[in-house]
Scaffold this motif. Structure first.
Motif, short mmCIF file in Angstrom:
data_model
loop_
_atom_site.label_atom_id
_atom_site.label_comp_id
_atom_site.label_asym_id
_atom_site.label_seq_id
_atom_site.Cartn_x
_atom_site.Cartn_y
_atom_site.Cartn_z
N ARG A 33 0.83 -1.21 0.00
CA ARG A 33 0.00 0.00 0.00
C ARG A 33 0.87 1.26 0.00
N LEU A 34 1.92 1.24 0.83
CA LEU A 34 2.80 2.41 0.91
C LEU A 34 3.54 2.64 -0.41
N ALA A 35 3.92 1.54 -1.06
CA ALA A 35 4.67 1.66 -2.32
C ALA A 35 3.83 2.29 -3.42
N GLN A 36 2.51 2.25 -3.28
CA GLN A 36 1.64 2.85 -4.29
C GLN A 36 1.55 4.37 -4.16
N ARG A 37 2.03 4.90 -3.04
CA ARG A 37 2.00 6.35 -2.88
C ARG A 37 2.99 7.01 -3.84
N PRO A 38 2.60 8.13 -4.42
CA PRO A 38 3.50 8.78 -5.39
C PRO A 38 4.71 9.41 -4.70
N PRO A 39 5.79 9.62 -5.44
CA PRO A 39 6.97 10.30 -4.86
C PRO A 39 6.60 11.71 -4.40
N SER A 40 7.39 12.21 -3.47
CA SER A 40 7.16 13.54 -2.96
C SER A 40 8.49 14.31 -2.97
N ALA A 41 8.42 15.59 -2.60
CA ALA A 41 9.64 16.39 -2.55
C ALA A 41 10.60 15.88 -1.48
N ARG A 42 10.06 15.25 -0.44
CA ARG A 42 10.90 14.73 0.62
C ARG A 42 11.43 13.34 0.30
N ARG A 43 10.62 12.51 -0.37
CA ARG A 43 11.01 11.15 -0.75
C ARG A 43 10.81 11.02 -2.26
N THR A 44 11.83 11.37 -3.01
CA THR A 44 11.70 11.45 -4.46
C THR A 44 11.55 10.09 -5.12
N PHE A 45 11.94 9.02 -4.43
CA PHE A 45 11.75 7.67 -4.95
C PHE A 45 10.47 7.04 -4.41
N GLY A 46 9.71 7.78 -3.63
CA GLY A 46 8.52 7.20 -3.03
C GLY A 46 8.88 6.32 -1.85
N LEU A 47 8.00 5.39 -1.53
CA LEU A 47 8.19 4.49 -0.39
C LEU A 47 8.39 3.04 -0.83
N GLY A 48 9.04 2.88 -1.98
CA GLY A 48 9.24 1.54 -2.52
C GLY A 48 10.08 0.64 -1.64
N ARG A 49 10.95 1.25 -0.81
CA ARG A 49 11.83 0.43 0.03
C ARG A 49 11.20 0.08 1.38
N SER A 50 9.97 0.48 1.61
CA SER A 50 9.34 0.15 2.88
C SER A 50 9.21 -1.36 3.06
N GLU A 51 8.97 -2.07 1.97
CA GLU A 51 8.88 -3.53 2.05
C GLU A 51 10.23 -4.13 2.41
N VAL A 52 11.30 -3.56 1.88
CA VAL A 52 12.64 -4.06 2.20
C VAL A 52 12.96 -3.82 3.67
N LEU A 53 12.62 -2.64 4.16
CA LEU A 53 12.84 -2.34 5.57
C LEU A 53 12.04 -3.29 6.46
N GLY A 54 10.79 -3.55 6.08
CA GLY A 54 9.96 -4.47 6.85
C GLY A 54 10.55 -5.87 6.88
N ALA A 55 11.05 -6.32 5.73
CA ALA A 55 11.66 -7.65 5.66
C ALA A 55 12.90 -7.72 6.54
N ALA A 56 13.69 -6.64 6.56
CA ALA A 56 14.89 -6.63 7.40
C ALA A 56 14.52 -6.70 8.88
N VAL A 57 13.50 -5.95 9.28
CA VAL A 57 13.06 -5.99 10.68
C VAL A 57 12.56 -7.38 11.05
N ASN A 58 11.77 -7.99 10.17
CA ASN A 58 11.27 -9.34 10.44
C ASN A 58 12.41 -10.36 10.54
N ALA A 59 13.40 -10.22 9.67
CA ALA A 59 14.53 -11.14 9.70
C ALA A 59 15.32 -10.98 11.01
N LEU A 60 15.51 -9.75 11.44
CA LEU A 60 16.21 -9.52 12.71
C LEU A 60 15.42 -10.10 13.89
N ALA A 61 14.09 -9.94 13.85
CA ALA A 61 13.25 -10.49 14.92
C ALA A 61 13.34 -12.02 14.94
#
Length: 301
Positions: A44-72
Motif C-alpha cells: 500500500r505504501l509503495a503505491q503512494r507517489p513520490p514527494s519532494a521529501r522522498r523522491t523515490f517514493g516508499l518503494g523500500r518500505s517492504e525491504v525495511l519491513g523484511a529486514a526488521v522481520n529477519a532480525l526479529a
C-alpha cells in the motif's frame, strides 16, 4: 484464519507443555505472519507517489519491513538456541508431556498443510511461491515437534524436545541469514541479482557515438525496481546537428539499450564531451568561488 488458529494453538501448547520446540515453531510462525502483514502494508505504501521529501517514493518500505522481520526471527532463534543449550546442561532434565506435545504438533501440521494446499492453487507468482516456502518451513517445524513427541512417548528420553528445538533453529538460521543478506544488499544499493555491471558498460560502449563510460552505477530502489546512472563521453565530432549521431540520439539509444537488454527502465544518463570528462576526472575539487569560464554541460535524463 488458518494461520490464526495455528498461532493460537501453538501459543497455548507452548504455555501448557513448556515445550521449547513448540516455542521455536511459534516464533517462526509469528514472524511469518508479521512478514505477510508487512508485505501488505508495504504494498500500500509503495503505491503512494513520490514527494519532494522522498523522491523515490516508499518503494523500500517492504525491504525495511523484511529486514526488521529477519532480525526479529534471528533474535528468536538465538534465544531458543541458548535456552536449548541451558536445558541440555541442566542437572534436571525438563519434563514435557509427550501426548500433549503430539496433539499440538499435529494441529500445527494440519493447519500448515491446508495453507500449503491453498497456496498451491494460486497464481504461481513469486510472492505466492515465497509464501509457500514459508508455510513449508512451518510444516517442517511441526513435523519436528511431532517426532520429538513420538520419541518422548516411546522412549521417555527427556531431551527429545530440546533436540527438536535445535533442529528447528537449524532450519531457520540459513533462511534468516539469506533474507538479511538480501535486504542488506538492497539497502546498500547493490547491483541487481544476475546483472553484470561490465555487461552494462559494454552495452553502453556499443552505442554509436559513445567513446567512454564512467561513473556507472546500477542498483535497486526496491527488490523489483532496478535503476542505473552513468556519464557517457561522446565522440569529438558528435554534435546535436548531426542527425543520427547527435546528443539526443545517443541518449535515446543508450536508454533503449539499458531498457531492452537489462530491463533498466529507470536510468539517468549524462552526456559529456571529452574535454568535460578530462576536466571532471583530473581537476581538483572546485573552490567556493565559481569560475566564470568553467565549461558546463547540462545534465540530460
Amino acid at each position: 484464519m488458518i494461520t490464526a488458529v495455528v498461532l493460537v494453538s501453538g501459543a497455548i501448547g507452548a504455555w501448557v507443555t513448556g515445550s521449547l520446540s513448540l516455542l521455536a515453531d511459534l516464533g517462526h510462525q509469528v514472524t511469518d505472519v508479521a512478514a505477510l502483514v508487512t508485505a501488505v502494508v508495504a504494498a500500500r505504501l509503495a503505491q503512494r507517489p513520490p514527494s519532494a521529501r522522498r523522491t523515490f517514493g516508499l518503494g523500500r518500505s517492504e525491504v525495511l519491513g523484511a529486514a526488521v522481520n529477519a532480525l526479529a526471527l534471528l533474535a528468536v532463534t538465538v534465544w531458543v538456541a541458548v535456552e536449548a543449550v541451558e536445558r541440555l546442561l541442566a542437572d534436571t532434565p525438563p519434563e514435557v508431556p509427550g501426548f500433549a506435545l503430539l496433539i499440538f504438533g499435529a494441529i500445527g501440521l494440519v493447519g500448515n498443510l491446508v495453507s500449503l494446499a491453498v497456496l498451491s492453487g494460486g497464481s504461481g507468482s513469486l510472492n505466492v511461491r515465497g509464501a509457500a516456502l514459508h508455510v513449508l518451513g512451518d510444516a517442517l517445524g511441526s513435523v519436528a515437534v511431532m517426532v520429538a513427541a513420538a520419541v518422548l512417548l516411546l522412549t521417555g528420553w527427556p531431551y527429545a524436545d530440546v533436540v527438536a528445538s535445535l533442529v528447528i533453529v537449524a532450519i531457520l538460521v540459513p533462511r534468516t541469514v539469506a533474507l538479511l543478506s538480501t535486504t542488506a544488499h538492497v539497502l546498500l544499493e547493490g547491483t541487481p541479482p544476475g546483472m553484470d555491471v561490465e555487461e552494462v558498460r559494454a552495452a553502453l560502449l556499443a552505442v554509436p557515438g559513445v567513446r567512454e563510460v564512467h561513473d556507472l552505477h546500477v542498483w535497486v530502489i526496491s527488490d523489483r525496481t532496478p535503476a542505473a546512472s552513468a556519464h557517457l563521453v561522446v565522440e569529438d565530432g558528435t554534435t546535436p546537428q548531426c542527425e543520427g549521431t547527435g546528443h539526443s540520439s545517443v541518449l535515446d539509444r543508450a536508454a533503449a539499450a539499458l531498457r531492452e537488454e537489462f530491463g533498466l527502465d529507470h536510468s539517468t544518463l549524462q552526456i559529456e564531451t571529452p574535454e568535460h570528462a578530462d576536466h571532471e576526472e583530473h581537476c581538483p575539487p572546485p573552490p567556493v568561488r565559481v569560475a566564470v569560464n568553467d565549461p558546463v554541460t547540462p545534465r540530460q535524463t
